[in-house]
Design a protein around this motif. Structure first.
Motif, PDB file in Angstrom:
ATOM      1  N   ILE A 157      47.560  71.201   9.442  1.00  0.00           N
ATOM      2  CA  ILE A 157      47.820  72.819   9.475  1.00  0.00           C
ATOM      3  C   ILE A 157      46.807  72.729  11.001  1.00  0.00           C
ATOM      4  O   ILE A 157      48.186  73.936  11.562  1.00  0.00           O
ATOM      5  CB  ILE A 157      47.099  73.750   8.574  1.00  0.00           C
ATOM      6  CG1 ILE A 157      47.080  73.122   6.960  1.00  0.00           C
ATOM      7  CG2 ILE A 157      46.667  74.517   8.861  1.00  0.00           C
ATOM      8  CD1 ILE A 157      48.609  73.579   7.227  1.00  0.00           C
ATOM      9  N   TYR A 158      45.740  72.025  11.212  1.00  0.00           N
ATOM     10  CA  TYR A 158      45.744  72.761  12.571  1.00  0.00           C
ATOM     11  C   TYR A 158      46.540  71.966  13.715  1.00  0.00           C
ATOM     12  O   TYR A 158      46.914  73.243  14.328  1.00  0.00           O
ATOM     13  CB  TYR A 158      44.166  70.826  12.798  1.00  0.00           C
ATOM     14  CG  TYR A 158      43.531  71.673  13.804  1.00  0.00           C
ATOM     15  CD1 TYR A 158      42.015  72.275  13.892  1.00  0.00           C
ATOM     16  CD2 TYR A 158      44.005  71.138  15.743  1.00  0.00           C
ATOM     17  CE1 TYR A 158      41.709  72.452  15.228  1.00  0.00           C
ATOM     18  CE2 TYR A 158      43.836  71.957  16.792  1.00  0.00           C
ATOM     19  CZ  TYR A 158      41.640  71.761  16.292  1.00  0.00           C
ATOM     20  OH  TYR A 158      40.947  72.193  17.578  1.00  0.00           O
ATOM     21  N   ALA A 159      46.884  71.199  13.351  1.00  0.00           N
ATOM     22  CA  ALA A 159      48.543  70.463  14.347  1.00  0.00           C
ATOM     23  C   ALA A 159      49.370  72.110  14.326  1.00  0.00           C
ATOM     24  O   ALA A 159      49.461  72.388  15.885  1.00  0.00           O
ATOM     25  CB  ALA A 159      49.012  69.573  14.200  1.00  0.00           C
ATOM     26  N   MET A 160      49.586  73.137  13.610  1.00  0.00           N
ATOM     27  CA  MET A 160      50.305  74.004  14.543  1.00  0.00           C
ATOM     28  C   MET A 160      49.927  74.834  14.356  1.00  0.00           C
ATOM     29  O   MET A 160      50.631  75.864  15.295  1.00  0.00           O
ATOM     30  CB  MET A 160      50.550  75.037  12.071  1.00  0.00           C
ATOM     31  CG  MET A 160      51.599  73.395  11.733  1.00  0.00           C
ATOM     32  SD  MET A 160      52.456  74.067  10.144  1.00  0.00           S
ATOM     33  CE  MET A 160      52.727  75.251   9.970  1.00  0.00           C
ATOM     34  N   GLN A 161      48.511  75.041  14.736  1.00  0.00           N
ATOM     35  CA  GLN A 161      48.001  76.432  15.610  1.00  0.00           C
ATOM     36  C   GLN A 161      47.393  75.929  16.348  1.00  0.00           C
ATOM     37  O   GLN A 161      47.776  76.374  17.828  1.00  0.00           O
ATOM     38  CB  GLN A 161      46.513  76.457  15.046  1.00  0.00           C
ATOM     39  CG  GLN A 161      46.726  76.766  13.145  1.00  0.00           C
ATOM     40  CD  GLN A 161      47.933  77.498  12.849  1.00  0.00           C
ATOM     41  OE1 GLN A 161      47.652  79.089  13.340  1.00  0.00           O
ATOM     42  NE2 GLN A 161      48.529  77.457  11.419  1.00  0.00           N
ATOM     43  N   LEU A 340      39.994  80.737  13.429  1.00  0.00           N
ATOM     44  CA  LEU A 340      39.415  79.963  14.148  1.00  0.00           C
ATOM     45  C   LEU A 340      40.499  79.475  15.201  1.00  0.00           C
ATOM     46  O   LEU A 340      39.697  80.078  16.553  1.00  0.00           O
ATOM     47  CB  LEU A 340      38.261  79.688  13.928  1.00  0.00           C
ATOM     48  CG  LEU A 340      37.422  80.607  13.066  1.00  0.00           C
ATOM     49  CD1 LEU A 340      36.197  79.932  12.363  1.00  0.00           C
ATOM     50  CD2 LEU A 340      36.403  81.965  13.780  1.00  0.00           C
ATOM     51  N   VAL A 341      40.901  78.923  15.010  1.00  0.00           N
ATOM     52  CA  VAL A 341      41.291  77.666  16.099  1.00  0.00           C
ATOM     53  C   VAL A 341      42.364  78.631  17.279  1.00  0.00           C
ATOM     54  O   VAL A 341      41.759  77.825  18.954  1.00  0.00           O
ATOM     55  CB  VAL A 341      42.411  76.484  14.677  1.00  0.00           C
ATOM     56  CG1 VAL A 341      43.316  75.587  16.456  1.00  0.00           C
ATOM     57  CG2 VAL A 341      41.826  75.357  14.686  1.00  0.00           C
ATOM     58  N   PRO A 342      43.451  78.783  16.920  1.00  0.00           N
ATOM     59  CA  PRO A 342      43.255  79.924  18.262  1.00  0.00           C
ATOM     60  C   PRO A 342      43.382  80.795  19.090  1.00  0.00           C
ATOM     61  O   PRO A 342      42.976  80.697  20.119  1.00  0.00           O
ATOM     62  CB  PRO A 342      44.543  80.665  17.857  1.00  0.00           C
ATOM     63  CG  PRO A 342      44.633  80.544  16.094  1.00  0.00           C
ATOM     64  CD  PRO A 342      43.733  79.728  15.359  1.00  0.00           C
ATOM     65  N   ILE A 343      41.125  80.902  18.559  1.00  0.00           N
ATOM     66  CA  ILE A 343      40.798  81.402  19.716  1.00  0.00           C
ATOM     67  C   ILE A 343      39.816  80.639  20.617  1.00  0.00           C
ATOM     68  O   ILE A 343      39.565  80.951  21.307  1.00  0.00           O
ATOM     69  CB  ILE A 343      39.714  82.717  18.766  1.00  0.00           C
ATOM     70  CG1 ILE A 343      39.999  83.466  17.773  1.00  0.00           C
ATOM     71  CG2 ILE A 343      38.782  83.457  19.846  1.00  0.00           C
ATOM     72  CD1 ILE A 343      39.475  84.542  16.585  1.00  0.00           C
ATOM     73  N   LEU A 344      39.114  79.414  19.846  1.00  0.00           N
ATOM     74  CA  LEU A 344      38.390  79.302  20.305  1.00  0.00           C
ATOM     75  C   LEU A 344      39.111  77.518  21.123  1.00  0.00           C
ATOM     76  O   LEU A 344      38.252  76.757  22.221  1.00  0.00           O
ATOM     77  CB  LEU A 344      37.702  78.166  19.235  1.00  0.00           C
ATOM     78  CG  LEU A 344      36.635  78.822  18.533  1.00  0.00           C
ATOM     79  CD1 LEU A 344      35.741  77.821  17.307  1.00  0.00           C
ATOM     80  CD2 LEU A 344      35.742  79.874  19.614  1.00  0.00           C
ATOM     81  N   ALA A 345      40.049  77.210  20.710  1.00  0.00           N
ATOM     82  CA  ALA A 345      41.385  75.948  21.308  1.00  0.00           C
ATOM     83  C   ALA A 345      41.153  76.299  22.539  1.00  0.00           C
ATOM     84  O   ALA A 345      41.380  75.363  23.435  1.00  0.00           O
ATOM     85  CB  ALA A 345      42.133  75.383  20.317  1.00  0.00           C
ATOM     86  N   PRO A 346      41.916  77.398  23.270  1.00  0.00           N
ATOM     87  CA  PRO A 346      41.850  77.028  24.269  1.00  0.00           C
ATOM     88  C   PRO A 346      40.690  77.194  25.252  1.00  0.00           C
ATOM     89  O   PRO A 346      40.804  77.106  26.286  1.00  0.00           O
ATOM     90  CB  PRO A 346      42.466  78.929  24.632  1.00  0.00           C
ATOM     91  CG  PRO A 346      43.590  79.148  22.791  1.00  0.00           C
ATOM     92  CD  PRO A 346      42.359  78.154  22.368  1.00  0.00           C
ATOM     93  N   ILE A 347      39.863  77.946  24.481  1.00  0.00           N
ATOM     94  CA  ILE A 347      39.055  77.941  25.270  1.00  0.00           C
ATOM     95  C   ILE A 347      38.201  77.147  25.786  1.00  0.00           C
ATOM     96  O   ILE A 347      37.284  76.187  26.450  1.00  0.00           O
ATOM     97  CB  ILE A 347      37.517  79.005  25.114  1.00  0.00           C
ATOM     98  CG1 ILE A 347      37.888  80.371  24.690  1.00  0.00           C
ATOM     99  CG2 ILE A 347      36.088  78.830  25.232  1.00  0.00           C
ATOM    100  CD1 ILE A 347      37.343  81.205  23.456  1.00  0.00           C
TER     101      ILE A 347
END
Length: 427
Positions: A157-161, A340-347
């Protein structure tokens, strides 16, 4: 809408509603009182969140785990774990931890770890003189490795985000952190066993005996090598690997261990379907919840605010740890990843943090939430297994909380634990 969405969600969770229904109802309430969007958009977004080919890996891995959870497979892993560490002080506790780590390579789920070998080890530990609440607490802590050691549903699921990582790279990134978590829980069990006088009645087996037990358990252990090796060398995709895992599990269960009969398949399929339905319902609800956040611009606002603080990578990671640990008190890992991943991963990527390293930090943090009240699912699963109040189990958890916190800090401050294996594997 956000000022309605979050209060509605927390109120519904406090009332004891399942996470999926709490998120869906919160979205409906937010749309009703805070926007002019039609309610049909919730159904559309839920469907869009599930309309993904890679997501097919989830039900197939769940089915493979259900097939492999037969008595012979579980007992093979338990026997191997007990032959390796059962003769040490606190040996049955050590065997509980090691068997959970082995089973993680089959199930990909913390709850499956606790309900499978964990429930059997609790009974064995109680017969061996361990306090039942302690055996349950140890099972809760040892099951944390379920989503860390590959294969892992949470990693899929993480890899999809996050497009910066792949399922294969996350599978490799989780190996060493999973081993570290296992080692830290073993240390905690050794400390408590020495303090309480838990001893082992087993004698140390000979190398020949260990070899025989290992050969018997090898077909079960080979599943993780098949999955990770096949993905690493490009033989098949993660989705194809999940299907191959099902056929491999059928062959092992029916022709190697001979513990699986054709008459067992309908019940296994039904159980896997019910588990898959629950997981996919959570994912669909999380997609609708995340859609509200996106149209409200919350991810962009939050990202801009955090970037304006000009935090160093270390300070950012510490802040993320605190945020995720708090988030995990109320939310299961899968919706946590989707929200949360779409918010935090790019940062994190903008700060120069390795994507695999950050992914493991997020997954470990959210998985630890399964061990903490008020929503900690592992606590309630084990509570029903040992027929004890959750509060009784929680009182036994502090040594393991310390061990898991130490592992989390090491994973945070030693990036190579998460990045070395993907790098040398070519990801």
């Amino acid at each position: 809408m956000a000022e309605i969405l979050f209060p509605a969600l927390f109120i519904l969770l406090a009332l004891g509603l399942p996470v999926a229904f709490a998120m869906m109802i919160a979205v409906f309430v937010a749309l009703t009182f805070g926007s002019s969007y039609p309610h049909l958009v919730v159904v559309k977004e839920m469907f869009s969140g599930l309309d993904s080919f890679p997501l097919l890996a989830v039900p197939f891995f769940i089915l493979a785990a259900e097939i492999m959870t037969g008595g012979a497979v579980t007992m093979a892993l338990l026997r191997l774990a007990q032959s390796l560490v059962g003769h040490l002080r606190g040996g049955l506790g050590h065997a509980n931890v090691v068997s959970s780590a082995m089973f993680a390579g089959i199930s990909g789920s913390a709850l499956a770890d606790a309900a499978g070998p964990g429930s059997m080890m609790i009974r064995m530990m109680e017969k061996g003189g361990y306090d039942r609440p302690y055996a349950g607490a140890l099972t809760i802590a040892s099951a944390v490795v379920g989503p860390i050691i590959p294969p892992s549903i949470t990693m899929i699921i993480y890899a999809m985000q996050d497009q910066q990582v792949s399922v294969g790279s996350l599978f490799m990134a989780g190996v060493l952190p999973g081993v570290l978590i296992t080692f830290m829980v073993l240390l905690a069990n050794a400390y408590v066993s020495r303090k309480r006088g838990y001893v082992s009645g087993d004698s140390m087996p000979t190398l020949l005996e260990i070899g025989r037990i290992f050969v018997f358990a090898l077909p079960a252990l080979s599943l993780i090598l098949l999955i990770v090796g096949g993905i690493r060398f490009g033989v098949f995709t993660p989705t194809e690997a999940s299907v191959i895992a099902v056929f491999y599990a059928l062959i092992v269960g029916m022709f190697v261990y001979r513990s699986l009969k054709l008459r067992d398949l309908p019940g296994i399929l039904l159980k896997a379907a019910m588990t898959s339905g629950a997981v996919l319902l959570i994912l669909g609800a999380a997609r609708a919840f995340a859609w509200v956040l996106i149209i409200e611009g919350i991810p962009q606002q939050l990202a801009g605010t955090i970037i304006s603080w000009e935090l160093s990578p270390i300070v950012f990671l510490l802040a993320v740890n605190l945020l995720l640990l708090a988030f995990g008190l109320f939310m299961d890992p899968l919706p946590g990843v989707m929200i949360l991943v779409p918010i935090l991963a790019p940062i994190s990527f903008a700060l120069g943090i390795d994507p695999n390293h950050f992914a493991i930090i997020v997954i470990v943090n959210l998985t630890l939430g399964l061990t903490t009240p008020p929503v900690g699912s592992l606590i309630f699963v084990v509570s029903s297994t040992v027929h004890l109040k959750p509060s009784t189990l929680i009182r036994e958890l502090p040594p393991f909380f310390l061990a898991l916190a130490a592992a989390l800090l090491l994973i945070t401050f030693v990036p190579s634990l998460s990045t070395w294996l993907p790098a040398v594997s070519g990801f």
